[in-house]
Design an enzyme around this catalytic site. Structure first.
Site, mmCIF file in Angstrom:
data_model
loop_
_atom_site.group_PDB
_atom_site.id
_atom_site.type_symbol
_atom_site.label_atom_id
_atom_site.label_comp_id
_atom_site.label_asym_id
_atom_site.label_seq_id
_atom_site.Cartn_x
_atom_site.Cartn_y
_atom_site.Cartn_z
ATOM 1 N N HIS A 49 9.634 -20.302 44.384
ATOM 2 C CA HIS A 49 9.337 -18.550 45.154
ATOM 3 C C HIS A 49 7.934 -18.060 44.688
ATOM 4 O O HIS A 49 7.985 -17.913 43.928
ATOM 5 C CB HIS A 49 10.994 -17.863 45.083
ATOM 6 C CG HIS A 49 10.433 -16.569 45.767
ATOM 7 N ND1 HIS A 49 10.201 -15.875 45.434
ATOM 8 C CD2 HIS A 49 10.608 -15.655 47.454
ATOM 9 C CE1 HIS A 49 10.189 -14.271 46.060
ATOM 10 N NE2 HIS A 49 10.234 -14.202 47.295
ATOM 11 N N SER A 50 7.024 -17.821 45.919
ATOM 12 C CA SER A 50 5.828 -16.224 45.685
ATOM 13 C C SER A 50 5.283 -17.007 45.070
ATOM 14 O O SER A 50 4.607 -18.301 45.203
ATOM 15 C CB SER A 50 6.586 -15.520 44.999
ATOM 16 O OG SER A 50 5.686 -14.207 45.467
ATOM 17 N N MET A 51 4.859 -16.826 43.640
ATOM 18 C CA MET A 51 4.465 -17.374 42.516
ATOM 19 C C MET A 51 4.632 -19.050 42.514
ATOM 20 O O MET A 51 3.684 -19.955 41.539
ATOM 21 C CB MET A 51 3.858 -17.049 40.836
ATOM 22 C CG MET A 51 3.544 -17.240 39.679
ATOM 23 S SD MET A 51 3.543 -15.961 38.862
ATOM 24 C CE MET A 51 5.622 -16.767 37.853
#
Length: 294
Positions: A100-102
């Site tokens: 998720h995300s990073m």
């Protein structure tokens, strides 16, 4: 997959990394990677719904219950290297990713770099890092130097209750998040301090990156992905603040793209069942490999 998780720790050569495990050996081995300033609890709402996988969700260094790194130790490639060290500790020669995300950005870097090891990567509202061009490198490095000198003088906030820390996360986060979702992340990310509670997170994670990929660097990793890859794009997520990034994502035809209404943490909010359904379809189509219990 079991509804409850169990804690795990990995004693790597230079640090201890914590994590949460769902599922049992025999399923597709998956390493879960959270977003910036989050932790392994980011998968609490979708992991119990996943089928046929063994998910080992990490607290990346500097986050959650994992150790912190020395000054200037945090970079996307350093975090990616930690993931590989964990895989070695697990005895997983080949494995899948859930980011998720990073964590999604790290997943893209690993999948583009090591196609022989990554059997598939599912990414949630993240794909490419912030970039800059070579001419900006001295200014970017100067921002890092200036901020790093001041980081030791900043005190972490202390909250007199966990509820107040959750409120601070909801109101002061870089992206909007529902209170129930924030609660999962906050409770794993706190430690006692002076009769109250403060963040476990390493303050160095707030520093600007000393170096960034160029646009070409970032695109090259994604273009090099040859394993199955999927991106769940939140229609009200962070990437919609950067139209140029959305345009590039549309050009990566080898990445399965699923657009879904919801915010950046949609996998922790009301859309979690829909995200889990997409993940189940994705992992079910991957080749089967043996996993070992951590």
């Amino acid at each position: 997959m079991t509804l409850t998780s169990r804690e795990v720790r990995f004693s790597l050569p230079s640090l201890e990394v914590a994590g949460k495990v769902w599922g049992e050996p025999g399923g597709i081995p998956v390493i879960g990677l959270h977003g910036w300033l989050d932790n392994a609890a980011t998968f609490d709402h979708i992991a119990p719904a996943l089928k046929g996988v063994q998910l080992v969700a990490l607290d990346l260094p500097g986050h959650g219950l994992s150790d912190h790194l020395p000054m200037a130790g945090y970079s996307l490639w350093q975090q990616a290297s930690t993931v590989l060290q964990v895989a070695e500790d697990l005895g997983w020669e080949r494995f899948a990713l859930l980011g998720h995300s990073m964590g999604a950005i790290i997943s893209g870097i690993l999948t583009g770099s090591l196609p022989e090891r990554i059997i598939g990567a599912a990414m949630i509202d993240g794909l490419m890092p912030f970039t800059s061009e070579p001419d900006d490198a001295p200014r970017q490095m100067a921002r890092f130097f200036t901020s790093s000198l001041a980081v030791g003088n900043k005190r972490k906030p202390v909250y007199d209750s966990v509820e107040k820390a959750i409120s601070a996360r909801v109101l002061g986060g870089t992206t909007s998040i529902a209170r129930e979702a924030a609660s999962s992340l906050v409770e794993r990310g706190l430690m006692p301090d002076h009769g109250g509670w403060t963040w476990r997170t390493d303050p160095q994670l707030m520093l600007p990156s000393p170096l960034r990929f160029t646009n070409k660097h970032a695109e090259s990793f994604i273009e090099a992905i040859s394993s199955p890859a999927m991106l769940v794009l939140a229609n009200q997520g962070v990437m919609h603040e950067h139209p140029q990034v959305l345009d590039r994502i549309e050009r990566f035809k080898h990445i399965q793209l699923h657009k879904m209404d919801g915010g950046h943490h949609l996998h922790l909010e009301a859309q979690a069942p829909d995200v889990a359904a997409l993940l189940n379809d994705f992992y079910a189509a991957l080749p089967k490999v043996d996993s070992s219990a951590p």
